[in-house]
Design a protein around this motif. Structure first.
Motif, PDB file in Angstrom:
ATOM      1  N   VAL A   9      33.422 -14.101  -5.957  1.00 22.31           N
ATOM      2  CA  VAL A   9      33.232 -15.038  -6.885  1.00 22.31           C
ATOM      3  C   VAL A   9      32.786 -16.322  -6.396  1.00 22.31           C
ATOM      4  O   VAL A   9      32.847 -16.497  -5.180  1.00 22.31           O
ATOM      5  N   VAL A  10      31.979 -17.236  -7.187  1.00 20.64           N
ATOM      6  CA  VAL A  10      31.490 -18.434  -6.670  1.00 20.64           C
ATOM      7  C   VAL A  10      32.039 -19.553  -7.684  1.00 20.64           C
ATOM      8  O   VAL A  10      31.894 -19.452  -8.855  1.00 20.64           O
ATOM      9  N   GLU A 100      39.037 -28.547  -0.645  1.00 22.76           N
ATOM     10  CA  GLU A 100      39.573 -28.204   0.788  1.00 22.76           C
ATOM     11  C   GLU A 100      40.361 -26.841   0.498  1.00 22.76           C
ATOM     12  O   GLU A 100      40.467 -25.975   1.304  1.00 22.76           O
ATOM     13  N   ASP A 101      41.228 -27.024  -0.634  1.00 20.21           N
ATOM     14  CA  ASP A 101      42.118 -25.488  -0.940  1.00 20.21           C
ATOM     15  C   ASP A 101      41.254 -24.398  -1.170  1.00 20.21           C
ATOM     16  O   ASP A 101      41.534 -23.327  -0.743  1.00 20.21           O
ATOM     17  N   LEU A 102      39.952 -24.638  -2.004  1.00 20.37           N
ATOM     18  CA  LEU A 102      39.257 -23.325  -2.094  1.00 20.37           C
ATOM     19  C   LEU A 102      38.641 -22.921  -0.661  1.00 20.37           C
ATOM     20  O   LEU A 102      38.479 -21.713  -0.309  1.00 20.37           O
ATOM     21  N   ASN A 103      38.362 -23.962   0.150  1.00 20.38           N
ATOM     22  CA  ASN A 103      37.764 -23.554   1.310  1.00 20.38           C
ATOM     23  C   ASN A 103      38.686 -22.931   2.241  1.00 20.38           C
ATOM     24  O   ASN A 103      38.261 -22.009   2.917  1.00 20.38           O
ATOM     25  N   ALA A 104      39.891 -23.241   2.123  1.00 18.02           N
ATOM     26  CA  ALA A 104      40.805 -22.734   3.177  1.00 18.02           C
ATOM     27  C   ALA A 104      41.017 -21.232   2.738  1.00 18.02           C
ATOM     28  O   ALA A 104      41.535 -20.727   3.409  1.00 18.02           O
ATOM     29  N   SER A 105      40.979 -21.094   1.406  1.00 19.97           N
ATOM     30  CA  SER A 105      41.198 -19.797   0.959  1.00 19.97           C
ATOM     31  C   SER A 105      39.894 -18.887   0.849  1.00 19.97           C
ATOM     32  O   SER A 105      39.921 -17.566   0.520  1.00 19.97           O
ATOM     33  N   GLY A 106      38.790 -19.425   1.534  1.00 18.01           N
ATOM     34  CA  GLY A 106      37.750 -18.501   1.801  1.00 18.01           C
ATOM     35  C   GLY A 106      36.888 -18.444   0.450  1.00 18.01           C
ATOM     36  O   GLY A 106      35.936 -17.392   0.531  1.00 18.01           O
ATOM     37  N   VAL A 107      36.894 -19.222  -0.555  1.00 14.78           N
ATOM     38  CA  VAL A 107      36.223 -19.248  -1.775  1.00 14.78           C
ATOM     39  C   VAL A 107      34.957 -20.043  -1.506  1.00 14.78           C
ATOM     40  O   VAL A 107      34.714 -20.899  -0.922  1.00 14.78           O
ATOM     41  N   ASP A 134      26.564 -23.796  -1.416  1.00 15.34           N
ATOM     42  CA  ASP A 134      25.527 -24.045  -1.898  1.00 15.34           C
ATOM     43  C   ASP A 134      25.208 -24.912  -2.778  1.00 15.34           C
ATOM     44  O   ASP A 134      26.186 -25.528  -3.756  1.00 15.34           O
ATOM     45  N   TRP A 135      23.909 -25.553  -2.962  1.00 18.46           N
ATOM     46  CA  TRP A 135      23.534 -26.787  -3.674  1.00 18.46           C
ATOM     47  C   TRP A 135      22.538 -26.435  -4.533  1.00 18.46           C
ATOM     48  O   TRP A 135      21.591 -26.012  -4.333  1.00 18.46           O
ATOM     49  N   PHE A 136      22.804 -27.199  -5.886  1.00 20.00           N
ATOM     50  CA  PHE A 136      21.573 -26.958  -6.821  1.00 20.00           C
ATOM     51  C   PHE A 136      21.624 -28.304  -7.531  1.00 20.00           C
ATOM     52  O   PHE A 136      22.713 -28.735  -8.196  1.00 20.00           O
ATOM     53  N   PHE A 137      20.460 -28.973  -7.646  1.00 23.05           N
ATOM     54  CA  PHE A 137      20.069 -30.174  -8.206  1.00 23.05           C
ATOM     55  C   PHE A 137      19.132 -30.117  -9.207  1.00 23.05           C
ATOM     56  O   PHE A 137      18.062 -29.409  -8.785  1.00 23.05           O
ATOM     57  N   SER A 138      19.092 -30.800 -10.479  1.00 20.48           N
ATOM     58  CA  SER A 138      18.049 -30.552 -11.571  1.00 20.48           C
ATOM     59  C   SER A 138      16.839 -31.103 -10.975  1.00 20.48           C
ATOM     60  O   SER A 138      15.745 -30.674 -11.192  1.00 20.48           O
ATOM     61  N   ILE A 166      32.531 -18.960 -11.693  1.00 15.96           N
ATOM     62  CA  ILE A 166      33.541 -19.959 -12.360  1.00 15.96           C
ATOM     63  C   ILE A 166      33.134 -21.186 -12.152  1.00 15.96           C
ATOM     64  O   ILE A 166      32.712 -21.943 -11.407  1.00 15.96           O
ATOM     65  N   PHE A 167      32.648 -21.871 -13.566  1.00 18.70           N
ATOM     66  CA  PHE A 167      32.141 -23.293 -13.465  1.00 18.70           C
ATOM     67  C   PHE A 167      32.834 -24.228 -14.122  1.00 18.70           C
ATOM     68  O   PHE A 167      33.295 -23.946 -15.279  1.00 18.70           O
ATOM     69  N   PHE A 168      32.834 -25.282 -13.844  1.00 15.83           N
ATOM     70  CA  PHE A 168      33.561 -26.599 -14.364  1.00 15.83           C
ATOM     71  C   PHE A 168      32.807 -27.832 -14.718  1.00 15.83           C
ATOM     72  O   PHE A 168      31.899 -28.098 -13.770  1.00 15.83           O
TER      73      PHE A 168
END
Length: 205
Positions: A9-10, A100-107, A134-138, A166-168
């Motif tokens: 997932v991303v 940081e939490d996501l990063n630590a979980s390897g996401v 990953d970075w995406f800018f209009s 998964i997008f917020f």
């Protein structure tokens, strides 16, 4: 991208309001320009879409100042632009903790933001940039949310199925467009809601 990352997932975040909330930005921009806050804010948003799609900063701020009844000044433009990009790329503490939490979980983490070129550069140079894969800018893609094409382009660049995203985002129109593109999209309402969603999905503990 780090090969040790979870490729299943991303998690993609909008930047403004979702990760960064500069509450006093418009008051400070108006103060520096010597303009009324309401009038300045209206001018700021009236020209923002083209700026987010790659228009030059001087052209944008010239239009904003004209609408706000302020005489164009090169030094003022530089100050306004620096304040703008810095404010929108300074993360709230809770947002940094989430990354940081996501990063630590390897996401795998991505940013998808309607943002001008200067803001894209500032974000990549930020003290939190190492947390993002990953970075995406209009402004760099030449398209903006809620255009369906931007979600399709990001999906292709990520190299995954749309259902794996998964997008917020804080705007319902962007969430609905993302869902139409096959993403799992959630409306950002609070840091606590995002953190709960990520825990429920088993992405953080």
């Amino acid at each position: 991208m780090d090969c040790s990352r979870n490729s299943e997932v991303v998690v993609v975040f909008d930047l403004g309001e979702v990760l960064a909330t500069p509450r006093e930005l418009f008051a400070e921009l108006a103060r520096q320009a010597g303009s009324d806050v309401q009038r300045f804010s209206a001018a700021y948003w009236a020209h923002r879409d083209l700026f987010d799609r790659g228009a030059e900063a001087d052209l944008y701020w010239r239009a904003v100042l004209e609408d706000a009844g302020v005489i164009h000044d090169a030094d003022l433009v530089l100050r306004l632009d620096e304040l703008d990009v810095t404010s929108w790329t300074t993360l709230r503490p809770d947002a940094r903790c989430t990354l940081e939490d996501l990063n630590a979980s390897g996401v795998r983490i991505a940013i998808l933001s309607n943002a001008p070129l200067g803001m894209a550069s500032k974000a990549r140079a930020g003290n939190w940039a190492h947390l993002v894969d990953d970075w995406f800018f209009s402004s760099e893609l030449g398209m903006a949310k809620p255009d369906l094409q931007i979600y399709e382009a990001v999906t292709a660049k990520l190299g995954i199925q749309p259902s794996a995203v998964i997008f917020f985002d804080d705007r319902q129109v962007n969430v609905e467009a993302a869902r139409a593109a096959g993403w799992r999209a959630e409306l950002w309402t609070s840091a606590e809601t995002v953190q709960k969603t990520l825990r429920d999905l088993g992405l953080t503990s």
